[in-house]
Motif scaffolding. Structure first.
Motif, PDB file in Angstrom:
ATOM      1  N   GLU A 298       0.905  -1.260  -0.034  1.00  0.00           N
ATOM      2  CA  GLU A 298      -0.135  -0.059   0.078  1.00  0.00           C
ATOM      3  C   GLU A 298       1.083   1.311   0.002  1.00  0.00           C
ATOM      4  O   GLU A 298       1.836   1.260   0.584  1.00  0.00           O
ATOM      5  CB  GLU A 298      -0.887   0.046   1.212  1.00  0.00           C
ATOM      6  CG  GLU A 298      -2.052   1.337   1.217  1.00  0.00           C
ATOM      7  CD  GLU A 298      -2.934   0.943   2.396  1.00  0.00           C
ATOM      8  OE1 GLU A 298      -3.222   1.929   3.108  1.00  0.00           O
ATOM      9  OE2 GLU A 298      -3.232  -0.362   2.664  1.00  0.00           O
ATOM     10  N   ILE A 299       0.567   2.108  -0.981  1.00  0.00           N
ATOM     11  CA  ILE A 299       1.391   3.351  -1.166  1.00  0.00           C
ATOM     12  C   ILE A 299       0.707   4.690  -0.508  1.00  0.00           C
ATOM     13  O   ILE A 299      -0.393   4.648  -0.548  1.00  0.00           O
ATOM     14  CB  ILE A 299       1.792   3.419  -2.370  1.00  0.00           C
ATOM     15  CG1 ILE A 299       3.139   4.696  -2.525  1.00  0.00           C
ATOM     16  CG2 ILE A 299       0.828   3.788  -3.443  1.00  0.00           C
ATOM     17  CD1 ILE A 299       3.716   4.498  -4.085  1.00  0.00           C
ATOM     18  N   GLY A 300       1.454   5.573  -0.064  1.00  0.00           N
ATOM     19  CA  GLY A 300       1.211   6.703   0.496  1.00  0.00           C
ATOM     20  C   GLY A 300       2.143   7.642   0.405  1.00  0.00           C
ATOM     21  O   GLY A 300       3.332   7.536   0.299  1.00  0.00           O
ATOM     22  N   TYR A 301       1.708   8.723  -0.064  1.00  0.00           N
ATOM     23  CA  TYR A 301       2.821   9.896  -0.359  1.00  0.00           C
ATOM     24  C   TYR A 301       2.198  11.382  -0.260  1.00  0.00           C
ATOM     25  O   TYR A 301       1.145  11.614  -0.544  1.00  0.00           O
ATOM     26  CB  TYR A 301       3.407   9.716  -1.786  1.00  0.00           C
ATOM     27  CG  TYR A 301       2.433   9.510  -2.755  1.00  0.00           C
ATOM     28  CD1 TYR A 301       2.137  10.754  -3.683  1.00  0.00           C
ATOM     29  CD2 TYR A 301       1.849   8.508  -3.115  1.00  0.00           C
ATOM     30  CE1 TYR A 301       0.830  10.889  -4.755  1.00  0.00           C
ATOM     31  CE2 TYR A 301       1.035   8.190  -4.351  1.00  0.00           C
ATOM     32  CZ  TYR A 301       0.226   9.328  -4.762  1.00  0.00           C
ATOM     33  OH  TYR A 301      -0.645   9.312  -6.010  1.00  0.00           O
TER      34      TYR A 301
ATOM     35  N   ALA B 244      -3.416   1.895  -3.776  1.00  0.00           N
ATOM     36  CA  ALA B 244      -3.252   3.160  -3.276  1.00  0.00           C
ATOM     37  C   ALA B 244      -4.944   3.793  -3.220  1.00  0.00           C
ATOM     38  O   ALA B 244      -5.765   3.311  -4.098  1.00  0.00           O
ATOM     39  CB  ALA B 244      -2.591   4.194  -4.412  1.00  0.00           C
ATOM     40  N   THR B 245      -5.280   4.228  -1.971  1.00  0.00           N
ATOM     41  CA  THR B 245      -6.587   4.998  -1.757  1.00  0.00           C
ATOM     42  C   THR B 245      -6.239   6.322  -1.965  1.00  0.00           C
ATOM     43  O   THR B 245      -5.163   6.939  -1.408  1.00  0.00           O
ATOM     44  CB  THR B 245      -7.146   4.758  -0.234  1.00  0.00           C
ATOM     45  OG1 THR B 245      -6.223   4.904   0.726  1.00  0.00           O
ATOM     46  CG2 THR B 245      -7.516   3.226  -0.314  1.00  0.00           C
TER      47      THR B 245
ATOM     48  N   ARG C 126     -13.095   2.195  -1.364  1.00  0.00           N
ATOM     49  CA  ARG C 126     -12.973   1.343  -0.217  1.00  0.00           C
ATOM     50  C   ARG C 126     -13.176   2.762   0.903  1.00  0.00           C
ATOM     51  O   ARG C 126     -12.866   4.095   0.539  1.00  0.00           O
ATOM     52  CB  ARG C 126     -11.396   1.139  -0.246  1.00  0.00           C
ATOM     53  CG  ARG C 126     -11.388   0.771   1.067  1.00  0.00           C
ATOM     54  CD  ARG C 126      -9.679   0.428   1.228  1.00  0.00           C
ATOM     55  NE  ARG C 126      -9.647  -1.024   0.465  1.00  0.00           N
ATOM     56  CZ  ARG C 126      -8.415  -1.507   0.035  1.00  0.00           C
ATOM     57  NH1 ARG C 126      -7.104  -0.928   0.332  1.00  0.00           N
ATOM     58  NH2 ARG C 126      -8.369  -2.712  -0.537  1.00  0.00           N
ATOM     59  N   THR C 127     -13.802   2.429   1.931  1.00  0.00           N
ATOM     60  CA  THR C 127     -14.197   3.219   2.944  1.00  0.00           C
ATOM     61  C   THR C 127     -12.717   3.095   4.075  1.00  0.00           C
ATOM     62  O   THR C 127     -12.540   1.997   4.164  1.00  0.00           O
ATOM     63  CB  THR C 127     -15.357   2.969   3.818  1.00  0.00           C
ATOM     64  OG1 THR C 127     -16.326   2.734   2.915  1.00  0.00           O
ATOM     65  CG2 THR C 127     -15.722   3.688   4.780  1.00  0.00           C
TER      66      THR C 127
ATOM     67  N   LEU D 177     -10.027   3.311  -4.989  1.00  0.00           N
ATOM     68  CA  LEU D 177      -9.042   2.422  -4.860  1.00  0.00           C
ATOM     69  C   LEU D 177      -8.418   2.210  -6.096  1.00  0.00           C
ATOM     70  O   LEU D 177      -9.168   2.300  -7.340  1.00  0.00           O
ATOM     71  CB  LEU D 177      -9.300   1.256  -4.193  1.00  0.00           C
ATOM     72  CG  LEU D 177      -8.485  -0.073  -4.262  1.00  0.00           C
ATOM     73  CD1 LEU D 177      -7.404   0.421  -3.412  1.00  0.00           C
ATOM     74  CD2 LEU D 177      -9.260  -1.307  -3.760  1.00  0.00           C
ATOM     75  N   TYR D 178      -7.060   2.415  -6.196  1.00  0.00           N
ATOM     76  CA  TYR D 178      -6.276   2.059  -7.580  1.00  0.00           C
ATOM     77  C   TYR D 178      -5.315   0.839  -7.034  1.00  0.00           C
ATOM     78  O   TYR D 178      -4.793   1.043  -5.955  1.00  0.00           O
ATOM     79  CB  TYR D 178      -5.454   3.366  -7.870  1.00  0.00           C
ATOM     80  CG  TYR D 178      -6.350   4.594  -8.590  1.00  0.00           C
ATOM     81  CD1 TYR D 178      -6.431   4.399 -10.051  1.00  0.00           C
ATOM     82  CD2 TYR D 178      -7.144   5.370  -7.861  1.00  0.00           C
ATOM     83  CE1 TYR D 178      -7.523   5.290 -10.572  1.00  0.00           C
ATOM     84  CE2 TYR D 178      -7.989   6.302  -8.371  1.00  0.00           C
ATOM     85  CZ  TYR D 178      -8.400   6.247  -9.771  1.00  0.00           C
ATOM     86  OH  TYR D 178      -9.207   6.883 -10.451  1.00  0.00           O
TER      87      TYR D 178
END
Length: 189
Positions: free
Chosen positions: A100-103, A137-138, A161-162, A176-177
């Motif tokens: 899971e990515i976040g940036y 990624a959300t 997605r919640t 969601l990707y």
């Protein structure tokens, strides 16, 4: 791009950036950059983000990196060493083959192509380090810049997605990707 795929703390070097594991001394820069304009798109970076809270996050992320659960990076401009933002890829607890990515980038660093330069290098490194088959990624449906970045890098829309948005104290529906990764990008056994 250069990166020692056997060490999560080894930096990734691109044309303009050093993508390196977050360090305790980054707490001040990261906490200062976390503004309401950045936090509004994120699920777990509240405003204000105090230096001590960010220092605790950094400590936890470095421990997770040592245990092969996370790759927490800052983006540092090579020309002057300035920290520009944060990028993290974590192994999902529910499916360890997925990441899971976040940036995020500080407001003054957006629109210069820094994240477009960093994202492919980080994905490649994370896939080799974590041996991932895909990354998710959300993203807030109104965050068109982030959606465009994901799509340019091969992510495809996979539904909604919640998620719990801690800074706002509520659940939010996000897009969601997902990108499925070919075997050739995985780290050799």
């Amino acid at each position: 791009m250069t990166w020692d795929g056997n060490d999560p703390f080894a930096p990734i070097v691109t044309a303009r950036l050093t993508i390196r594991c977050v360090r305790p001394e980054d707490a001040g820069a990261l906490s200062t950059m976390m503004t309401p304009g950045i936090s509004r798109w994120l699920a777990n970076w509240p405003v204000p983000s105090t230096r001590s809270a960010v220092a605790e996050r950094i400590d936890a992320e470095r421990r997770a990196a040592a245990n092969r659960k996370s790759l927490p990076w800052v983006l540092e401009r090579r020309s002057d060493g300035l920290v520009l933002g944060w990028l993290r890829i974590v192994r999902q607890a529910s499916d360890p083959s997925l990441g899971e990515i976040g940036y995020w980038l500080g407001e003054g660093f957006q629109g210069h192509g820094y994240m477009a330069e960093a994202l492919p290098a980080a994905i490649d490194a994370a896939c080799r380090w974590h041996d991932l088959s895909g990354i998710e990624a959300t993203v807030h449906p109104e965050n068109t810049a982030s959606i465009a970045l994901l799509r340019r890098n091969g992510f495809e829309y996979a539904g909604q997605r919640t998620i719990m948005a801690v800074p706002r104290g509520r659940e939010e529906v996000c897009d969601l990707y997902r990108i499925r990764l070919p075997l050739s990008t995985k780290r050799p056994a």
